[in-house]
Design a protein around this motif. Structure first.
Motif, PDB file in Angstrom:
ATOM      1  N   ASP A  76      -5.849  -3.012   7.622  1.00  0.00           N
ATOM      2  CA  ASP A  76      -4.763  -2.468   6.791  1.00  0.00           C
ATOM      3  C   ASP A  76      -3.468  -3.261   6.974  1.00  0.00           C
ATOM      4  N   GLU A  77      -3.137  -3.584   8.213  1.00  0.00           N
ATOM      5  CA  GLU A  77      -1.924  -4.366   8.474  1.00  0.00           C
ATOM      6  C   GLU A  77      -2.021  -5.744   7.815  1.00  0.00           C
ATOM      7  N   TYR A  78      -3.185  -6.367   7.958  1.00  0.00           N
ATOM      8  CA  TYR A  78      -3.380  -7.688   7.372  1.00  0.00           C
ATOM      9  C   TYR A  78      -3.320  -7.622   5.846  1.00  0.00           C
ATOM     10  N   GLY A  79      -3.971  -6.619   5.276  1.00  0.00           N
ATOM     11  CA  GLY A  79      -3.953  -6.447   3.829  1.00  0.00           C
ATOM     12  C   GLY A  79      -2.555  -6.197   3.298  1.00  0.00           C
ATOM     13  N   LYS A  80      -1.790  -5.369   3.993  1.00  0.00           N
ATOM     14  CA  LYS A  80      -0.418  -5.078   3.589  1.00  0.00           C
ATOM     15  C   LYS A  80       0.419  -6.350   3.600  1.00  0.00           C
ATOM     16  N   TYR A  81       0.274  -7.142   4.654  1.00  0.00           N
ATOM     17  CA  TYR A  81       1.018  -8.398   4.756  1.00  0.00           C
ATOM     18  C   TYR A  81       0.647  -9.340   3.611  1.00  0.00           C
ATOM     19  N   CYS A  82      -0.641  -9.516   3.358  1.00  0.00           N
ATOM     20  CA  CYS A  82      -1.092 -10.448   2.317  1.00  0.00           C
ATOM     21  C   CYS A  82      -0.666  -9.980   0.927  1.00  0.00           C
ATOM     22  N   THR A  83      -0.722  -8.677   0.697  1.00  0.00           N
ATOM     23  CA  THR A  83      -0.290  -8.135  -0.592  1.00  0.00           C
ATOM     24  C   THR A  83       1.191  -8.399  -0.800  1.00  0.00           C
ATOM     25  N   GLN A  84       1.999  -8.128   0.216  1.00  0.00           N
ATOM     26  CA  GLN A  84       3.438  -8.363   0.111  1.00  0.00           C
ATOM     27  C   GLN A  84       3.729  -9.841  -0.119  1.00  0.00           C
ATOM     28  N   LYS A  85       3.024 -10.697   0.581  1.00  0.00           N
ATOM     29  CA  LYS A  85       3.228 -12.142   0.425  1.00  0.00           C
ATOM     30  C   LYS A  85       2.879 -12.585  -0.998  1.00  0.00           C
ATOM     31  N   LEU A  86       1.789 -12.059  -1.546  1.00  0.00           N
ATOM     32  CA  LEU A  86       1.384 -12.374  -2.913  1.00  0.00           C
ATOM     33  C   LEU A  86       2.432 -11.902  -3.921  1.00  0.00           C
ATOM     34  N   ILE A  87       2.902 -10.676  -3.746  1.00  0.00           N
ATOM     35  CA  ILE A  87       3.909 -10.121  -4.656  1.00  0.00           C
ATOM     36  C   ILE A  87       5.186 -10.958  -4.602  1.00  0.00           C
ATOM     37  N   GLU A  88       5.596 -11.357  -3.419  1.00  0.00           N
ATOM     38  CA  GLU A  88       6.796 -12.177  -3.289  1.00  0.00           C
ATOM     39  C   GLU A  88       6.611 -13.544  -3.940  1.00  0.00           C
ATOM     40  N   LYS A  89       5.449 -14.137  -3.719  1.00  0.00           N
ATOM     41  CA  LYS A  89       5.190 -15.494  -4.203  1.00  0.00           C
ATOM     42  C   LYS A  89       5.029 -15.558  -5.724  1.00  0.00           C
ATOM     43  N   LEU A  90       4.289 -14.617  -6.288  1.00  0.00           N
ATOM     44  CA  LEU A  90       3.933 -14.708  -7.704  1.00  0.00           C
ATOM     45  C   LEU A  90       4.712 -13.781  -8.630  1.00  0.00           C
ATOM     46  N   TYR A  91       5.285 -12.719  -8.082  1.00  0.00           N
ATOM     47  CA  TYR A  91       5.879 -11.691  -8.941  1.00  0.00           C
ATOM     48  C   TYR A  91       7.321 -11.353  -8.556  1.00  0.00           C
ATOM     49  N   SER A  92       8.041 -12.317  -8.042  1.00  0.00           N
ATOM     50  CA  SER A  92       9.468 -12.152  -7.712  1.00  0.00           C
ATOM     51  C   SER A  92       9.722 -10.960  -6.795  1.00  0.00           C
ATOM     52  N   GLY A  93       8.749 -10.641  -5.961  1.00  0.00           N
ATOM     53  CA  GLY A  93       8.918  -9.562  -4.999  1.00  0.00           C
ATOM     54  C   GLY A  93       8.794  -8.170  -5.590  1.00  0.00           C
ATOM     55  N   ARG A  94       8.352  -8.057  -6.829  1.00  0.00           N
ATOM     56  CA  ARG A  94       8.281  -6.753  -7.492  1.00  0.00           C
ATOM     57  C   ARG A  94       6.833  -6.393  -7.800  1.00  0.00           C
ATOM     58  N   ALA A  95       6.379  -5.317  -7.195  1.00  0.00           N
ATOM     59  CA  ALA A  95       5.010  -4.850  -7.433  1.00  0.00           C
ATOM     60  C   ALA A  95       4.815  -4.454  -8.896  1.00  0.00           C
ATOM     61  N   SER A  96       5.869  -3.942  -9.515  1.00  0.00           N
ATOM     62  CA  SER A  96       5.755  -3.544 -10.926  1.00  0.00           C
ATOM     63  C   SER A  96       5.440  -4.745 -11.816  1.00  0.00           C
ATOM     64  N   ASN A  97       5.954  -5.919 -11.477  1.00  0.00           N
ATOM     65  CA  ASN A  97       5.629  -7.129 -12.235  1.00  0.00           C
ATOM     66  C   ASN A  97       4.142  -7.458 -12.118  1.00  0.00           C
ATOM     67  N   MET A  98       3.582  -7.246 -10.930  1.00  0.00           N
ATOM     68  CA  MET A  98       2.157  -7.502 -10.734  1.00  0.00           C
ATOM     69  C   MET A  98       1.316  -6.526 -11.559  1.00  0.00           C
ATOM     70  N   ILE A  99       1.673  -5.252 -11.512  1.00  0.00           N
ATOM     71  CA  ILE A  99       0.920  -4.235 -12.260  1.00  0.00           C
ATOM     72  C   ILE A  99       1.016  -4.523 -13.754  1.00  0.00           C
ATOM     73  N   THR A 100       2.206  -4.876 -14.230  1.00  0.00           N
ATOM     74  CA  THR A 100       2.404  -5.198 -15.642  1.00  0.00           C
ATOM     75  C   THR A 100       1.499  -6.357 -16.052  1.00  0.00           C
ATOM     76  N   ALA A 101       1.460  -7.393 -15.238  1.00  0.00           N
ATOM     77  CA  ALA A 101       0.599  -8.545 -15.543  1.00  0.00           C
ATOM     78  C   ALA A 101      -0.876  -8.133 -15.582  1.00  0.00           C
ATOM     79  N   MET A 102      -1.290  -7.276 -14.680  1.00  0.00           N
ATOM     80  CA  MET A 102      -2.681  -6.826 -14.651  1.00  0.00           C
ATOM     81  C   MET A 102      -3.025  -6.005 -15.894  1.00  0.00           C
TER      82      MET A 102
END
Length: 127
Positions: A76-102
């Motif tokens: 869970d800790e590893y997944g949380k870190y990787c998810t946050q890193k992905l959101i920061e890298k690809l979606y300007s740090g916004r989870a809503s941008n990721m969901i919108t793209a999906m």
């Protein structure tokens, strides 16, 4: 924890998955067994990867009659870190941008969307 998670390679992640699935300390032979079926690695490769994970602080070992290994960070800790890193890298740090793209790319099934609605509703109720 983040410094450790950032240093785990794809190969080392395979070792971590075996350890996470076990939920208990494992011996080298117990770690090797599933990996020899799914990879082309030999025992020395697995031993090297385990040593590196120990050096990085992701895995600990204890010598009893043989060495036992267990993860120092959870899945869970590893997944949380990787998810946050992905959101920061690809979606300007916004989870809503990721969901919108999906949603726009039809990557969410109707069941996924309904599950997200339930999760968001429960989150809003807990505030």
């Amino acid at each position: 924890m983040y410094e450790i998670a950032d240093k785990i390679t794809e190969a080392e992640l395979e070792i971590m998955r075996v350890l996470w699935a076990a939920s208990r300390p494992l011996t080298l032979s117990q770690i090797k067994e599933p990996l020899l079926k799914t990879t082309k690695w030999n025992g020395d490769t697995i031993k090297t990867l385990l040593r590196r994970l120990c050096e990085k602080g992701a895995v600990s070992q204890e010598k009893q009659e043989v060495y036992y290994y267990w993860p120092l960070i959870s899945s869970d800790e590893y997944g949380k870190y990787c998810t946050q890193k992905l959101i920061e890298k690809l979606y300007s740090g916004r989870a809503s941008n990721m969901i919108t793209a999906m949603v726009k790319n039809d990557q969410l099934s109707p069941e996924d969307i309904e599950e997200l609605r339930s999760i968001l509703k429960a989150g809003a109720e807990n505030e």
